[in-house]
Design a protein around this motif. Structure first.
Motif, short mmCIF file in Angstrom:
data_model
loop_
_atom_site.label_atom_id
_atom_site.label_comp_id
_atom_site.label_asym_id
_atom_site.label_seq_id
_atom_site.Cartn_x
_atom_site.Cartn_y
_atom_site.Cartn_z
N GLU A 16 11.89 4.87 7.28
CA GLU A 16 10.44 4.26 7.21
C GLU A 16 10.35 3.02 6.42
OE1 GLU A 16 8.84 7.07 3.62
OE2 GLU A 16 9.56 8.13 5.49
N GLU A 17 9.23 2.23 6.50
CA GLU A 17 9.01 0.87 5.89
C GLU A 17 8.93 1.35 4.16
OE1 GLU A 17 6.41 -2.57 6.64
OE2 GLU A 17 5.33 -1.29 5.42
N CYS A 18 9.98 0.74 3.63
CA CYS A 18 10.46 0.77 2.40
C CYS A 18 10.42 -0.19 1.53
CB CYS A 18 11.72 1.59 1.96
SG CYS A 18 11.89 3.22 2.80
N TYR A 19 10.03 -0.37 0.29
CA TYR A 19 10.02 -1.63 -0.51
C TYR A 19 10.90 -1.30 -1.73
CZ TYR A 19 5.69 -3.09 1.79
OH TYR A 19 4.79 -3.78 2.77
N ASP B 271 0.83 -1.25 -0.01
CA ASP B 271 0.10 -0.10 0.06
C ASP B 271 0.86 1.23 -0.08
OD1 ASP B 271 0.89 -0.45 2.58
OD2 ASP B 271 -0.80 0.14 3.55
N LYS B 272 1.88 1.19 -0.85
CA LYS B 272 2.89 2.31 -1.19
C LYS B 272 2.52 3.06 -2.41
CE LYS B 272 4.91 1.00 2.66
NZ LYS B 272 4.65 1.67 4.00
N ALA B 273 3.17 4.42 -2.63
CA ALA B 273 3.35 4.83 -3.88
C ALA B 273 4.61 4.40 -4.41
CB ALA B 273 3.17 6.28 -3.70
N LEU C 211 13.91 -2.38 -10.11
CA LEU C 211 12.97 -2.18 -11.00
C LEU C 211 11.93 -0.95 -10.52
CD1 LEU C 211 12.16 -6.04 -11.83
CD2 LEU C 211 13.37 -4.13 -13.34
N TYR C 212 11.79 -1.43 -9.25
CA TYR C 212 10.57 -0.37 -8.61
C TYR C 212 11.10 -0.13 -7.08
CZ TYR C 212 7.63 -2.44 -12.41
OH TYR C 212 7.50 -3.07 -13.42
N ILE C 213 10.70 1.25 -6.86
CA ILE C 213 10.98 1.70 -5.33
C ILE C 213 9.71 2.46 -4.69
CG2 ILE C 213 13.46 2.12 -5.79
CD1 ILE C 213 13.19 5.03 -6.32
N SER C 214 9.33 2.26 -3.63
CA SER C 214 8.42 2.71 -2.84
C SER C 214 8.92 4.29 -2.47
CB SER C 214 8.06 1.94 -1.65
OG SER C 214 8.93 2.08 -0.51
N VAL D 31 3.67 4.15 -10.54
CA VAL D 31 3.06 2.92 -11.31
C VAL D 31 2.10 2.19 -10.19
CG1 VAL D 31 5.18 2.51 -12.79
CG2 VAL D 31 5.08 1.41 -10.53
N SER D 32 1.19 1.36 -10.77
CA SER D 32 0.21 0.70 -9.96
C SER D 32 0.87 -0.64 -9.37
CB SER D 32 -0.82 0.27 -11.09
OG SER D 32 -0.36 -0.79 -11.66
N VAL D 33 0.16 -0.82 -8.05
CA VAL D 33 0.85 -1.95 -7.13
C VAL D 33 0.53 -3.11 -8.27
CG1 VAL D 33 0.14 -3.60 -5.26
CG2 VAL D 33 0.07 -0.82 -5.02
N ALA D 34 -0.57 -3.32 -9.18
CA ALA D 34 -0.63 -4.39 -9.95
C ALA D 34 0.62 -4.52 -10.90
CB ALA D 34 -1.83 -4.41 -10.80
#
Length: 194
Positions: free
Chosen positions: A186-189, A126-128, A167-170, A138-141
């Motif tokens: 903070e919580e990062c993906y 649930d991140k941007a 590829l992707y970062i939050s 980009v979408s979570v999907a």
């Protein structure tokens, strides 16, 4: 990492200065290095600038804690790779077979695995997110469409080095090249190609 930092602080309070090794010379801040097989190592970098600090006592302290952890697990899950003290900086390098051992040993949040495994563990995406090198969200999907992509989830402020392209970062993550990122506490993906 909280537990390791606490140990470092405790060891620093009773410790004089000795130095050795050069494996971690390339890391000047705390860094998590992820390997292609899912194992990883952490280089913890802290100030070691009091004359009563002792590197050999620090190394013995960390080595004993790791040994006790491994004995409780009845296998070697964690290895102390190196303790280096130079120019009033201590670097402690520890290798981990899996993130579960990291979480238990350090009493801190860290997930290293695949996107599918993270979703199965209940992590909420649930991140941007943005794609590496771009600014549009980009979408979570899109982020989760390939469950075999690798992912690191952390709440630490640390550098992270990956075995392949990010590829992707939050939110809260900045990139420094295609395979390196910095998280802000903070919580990062961070999703990377496996």
């Amino acid at each position: 990492m909280k537990r390791l930092k606490l140990w470092l602080c405790m060891a620093l309070l009773v410790c004089c200065l000795v130095g050795c090794g050069d494996r971690t010379a390339t890391y000047d801040t705390t860094t998590l290095v992820v390997n292609s097989d899912g194992t990883f190592m952490e280089v913890v970098v802290e100030a070691f600038d009091k004359e009563y600090y002792d590197a050999s006592e620090l190394e013995n302290f960390v080595r004993n804690e790791i040994q006790e952890y491994n004995l409780n697990k009845v296998s070697t899950q964690i290895l102390l790779e190196e303790v280096e003290v130079e120019d009033e900086i201590a670097k402690v390098t520890i290798s981990y077979k899996q993130d579960e051992d990291y979480r238990e040993f350090n009493e801190d949040t860290l997930f290293v695995g695949t996107v599918r495994e993270a979703m199965e563990e209940g992590y909420q995406f649930d991140k941007a997110f943005t794609e590496y090198g771009k600014t549009d969200n980009v979408s979570v999907a899109k982020v989760t469409e390939n469950g075999n992509y690798g992912i690191v989830i952390t709440q630490q402020s640390t550098n992270v080095v990956f075995p392949s392209k990010i590829l992707y970062i939050s939110e809260g993550v900045t990139t420094d090249g295609k395979k390196e990122a910095k998280t802000g506490g903070e919580e990062c993906y961070i999703v990377y190609k496996k």
